[in-house]
Design a protein around this motif. Structure first.
Motif, PDB file in Angstrom:
ATOM      1  N   HIS A  64      -1.879   2.522   8.508  1.00  0.00           N
ATOM      2  CA  HIS A  64      -2.883   2.670   9.557  1.00  0.00           C
ATOM      3  C   HIS A  64      -2.745   1.580  10.617  1.00  0.00           C
ATOM      4  CE1 HIS A  64      -4.617   5.055   6.219  1.00  0.00           C
ATOM      5  NE2 HIS A  64      -4.893   5.865   7.212  1.00  0.00           N
ATOM      6  N   ALA A  86      -2.397  -0.905  15.456  1.00  0.00           N
ATOM      7  CA  ALA A  86      -3.541  -0.091  15.052  1.00  0.00           C
ATOM      8  C   ALA A  86      -4.104   0.664  16.249  1.00  0.00           C
ATOM      9  CB  ALA A  86      -4.616  -0.981  14.440  1.00  0.00           C
ATOM     10  N   SER A 127      -5.552  -1.799   5.376  1.00  0.00           N
ATOM     11  CA  SER A 127      -5.069  -0.735   6.266  1.00  0.00           C
ATOM     12  C   SER A 127      -3.804  -0.083   5.716  1.00  0.00           C
ATOM     13  CB  SER A 127      -4.813  -1.282   7.670  1.00  0.00           C
ATOM     14  OG  SER A 127      -3.737  -2.207   7.673  1.00  0.00           O
TER      15      SER A 127
END
Length: 287
Positions: free
Chosen positions: A161, A194, A230
Motif C-alpha cells: 500500500h 502511498a 502498510s
C-alpha cells in the motif's frame, strides 16, 4: 539549489545508500550467478515434495543475485528449484534494478514465469518477493493472468500500500515539479509512494485474487515501507505475520529481513509448504 531538490536529492541518496550495502563486486556477482550456485539451474526438475519452482523477485535497487545470496541457497538446500530475475532496468544503470515503471516490470515477471514453467514442466510456481518484489507480482496476478500460474505469493516487507518514507513523501506536493522529477528519473519510486495512481489502481476492488495464497512478513523496524502495517494485505487466503511476534529479539529492518534473516527465511519456507510447517521462533535462526 531549488528548494524541492533539498527533498528529492536526500531521498534518492538515502535509498541509494541503503541499496549499496547489497551490491558486491562484479566478480562476486558473476560467481554467485554461476550454475554451481545452485539456483537459476534450468535443468532442475521439481521433486514430488516440492513440485512448484520458486521465483524470487528482488526489490527496488536490487538485482537477481545480491538480493538472494541468503534465501536462494536456503531454499535450494531444502529441495526447491529456485529461479530469480532482473527486472525494471534503466539504460546505463548497472546492478541497481527495479527502477522502471512497476506495470512494465510485471510484464517482465510474466514472461520470466512462463520461461520457468516451460523449463521445469510445472503447472504453477510460487513467488517470493522482497519490498517492491513482494508488491509488483500482485499486478501480474490481477491484470496479466498470473493467478492461473501462481499458487502462492510471499512478500517480505512488501510495499503493498505504498510508503510515506517516514513522512517525507507528504512533502512532495509543496515542491512544484518534484514529483514529476521522481517519476521521470525513477518511475518505480513514484509508483510506490502511498496514494500513487499505480497503487490506487492496483488495490481497487480488493488486495487479492481468487486461487492464490498470500503471506506477508513484515518487521516493526522497517524504515523504508512506512508505516510497516502498510505492507499487510486483507482478503481471503491472506496471512500477515509480524517478525517480532515470531521472535521479539529480532531487530531486522527493511534490508536485512530479506537479505540475512533466517527467522524470516524459516517463515518463508513455512508459507511455501504449509503442510510441513514448523513453528517459527528465535531458535529458527539455527534451522
Amino acid at each position: 539549489m531549488l528548494p524541492w531538490k533539498r527533498v528529492i536529492r536526500p531521498l534518492a541518496a538515502f535509498l541509494l545508500a541503503a541499496a549499496a550495502v547489497t551490491v558486491p563486486s562484479a566478480a562476486n556477482a558473476q560467481a554467485a550467478a554461476a550454475p554451481s550456485s545452485g539456483w537459476n539451474d534450468y535443468t532442475c526438475v521439481p521433486s514430488a515434495a516440492h513440485p512448484r519452482p520458486v521465483v524470487l523477485v528482488h526489490g527496488t535497487f536490487g538485482n537477481s543475485v545480491d538480493n538472494w545470496l541468503g534465501l536462494a541457497p536456503y531454499l535450494k538446500h531444502r529441495g526447491y528449484c529456485v529461479f530469480s530475475l532482473d527486472y525494471g532496468r534503466l539504460p546505463g544503470v548497472p546492478f541497481f534494478h527495479g527502477l522502471g515503471p512497476v506495470e512494465k516490470s510485471a510484464e517482465e515477471l510474466d514472461a520470466f514465469v512462463d520461461k520457468v514453467l516451460a523449463a521445469t514442466g510445472a503447472d504453477e510456481t510460487d513467488i517470493v518477493g522482497h519490498s517492491q518484489g513482494g508488491m509488483m507480482p500482485r499486478y501480474y496476478l490481477k491484470f496479466l493472468g498470473g493467478a492461473d500460474e501462481v499458487n502462492a505469493l510471499v512478500g517480505i516487507a512488501p510495499s503493498n500500500h505504498g510508503t510515506t518514507l517516514g513522512g517525507l513523501t507528504a512533502l512532495l506536493p509543496y515542491f512544484p515539479g518534484a514529483g514529476d522529477l521522481l517519476s521521470e528519473a525513477t518511475p518505480a519510486l513514484a509508483d510506490q509512494v502511498a496514494g500513487s495512481d499505480f497503487l490506487t489502481r492496483l488495490n481497487a476492488g480488493g488486495d487479492t485474487v481468487p486461487g492464490v495464497r498470500y503471506t506477508v512478513i513484515a518487521t516493526r523496524y522497517d524504515q523504508v515501507v512506512t508505516p510497516y502495517r502498510s505492507a499487510y494485505l486483507s482478503g481471503p487466503n491472506v496471512r500477515n505475520v509480524l517478525l517480532q511476534d515470531l521472535c521479539p529479539l529480532d531487530l531486522s529492518e527493511h534490508l536485512s529481513i530479506g537479505l540475512l534473516d533466517r527467522i524470516a527465511f524459516h517463515e518463508v519456507a513455512n508459507a511455501l509448504d504449509p503442510a510441513r510447517a514448523r513453528r517459527t521462533t528465535c531458535a529458527s535462526v539455527f534451522g
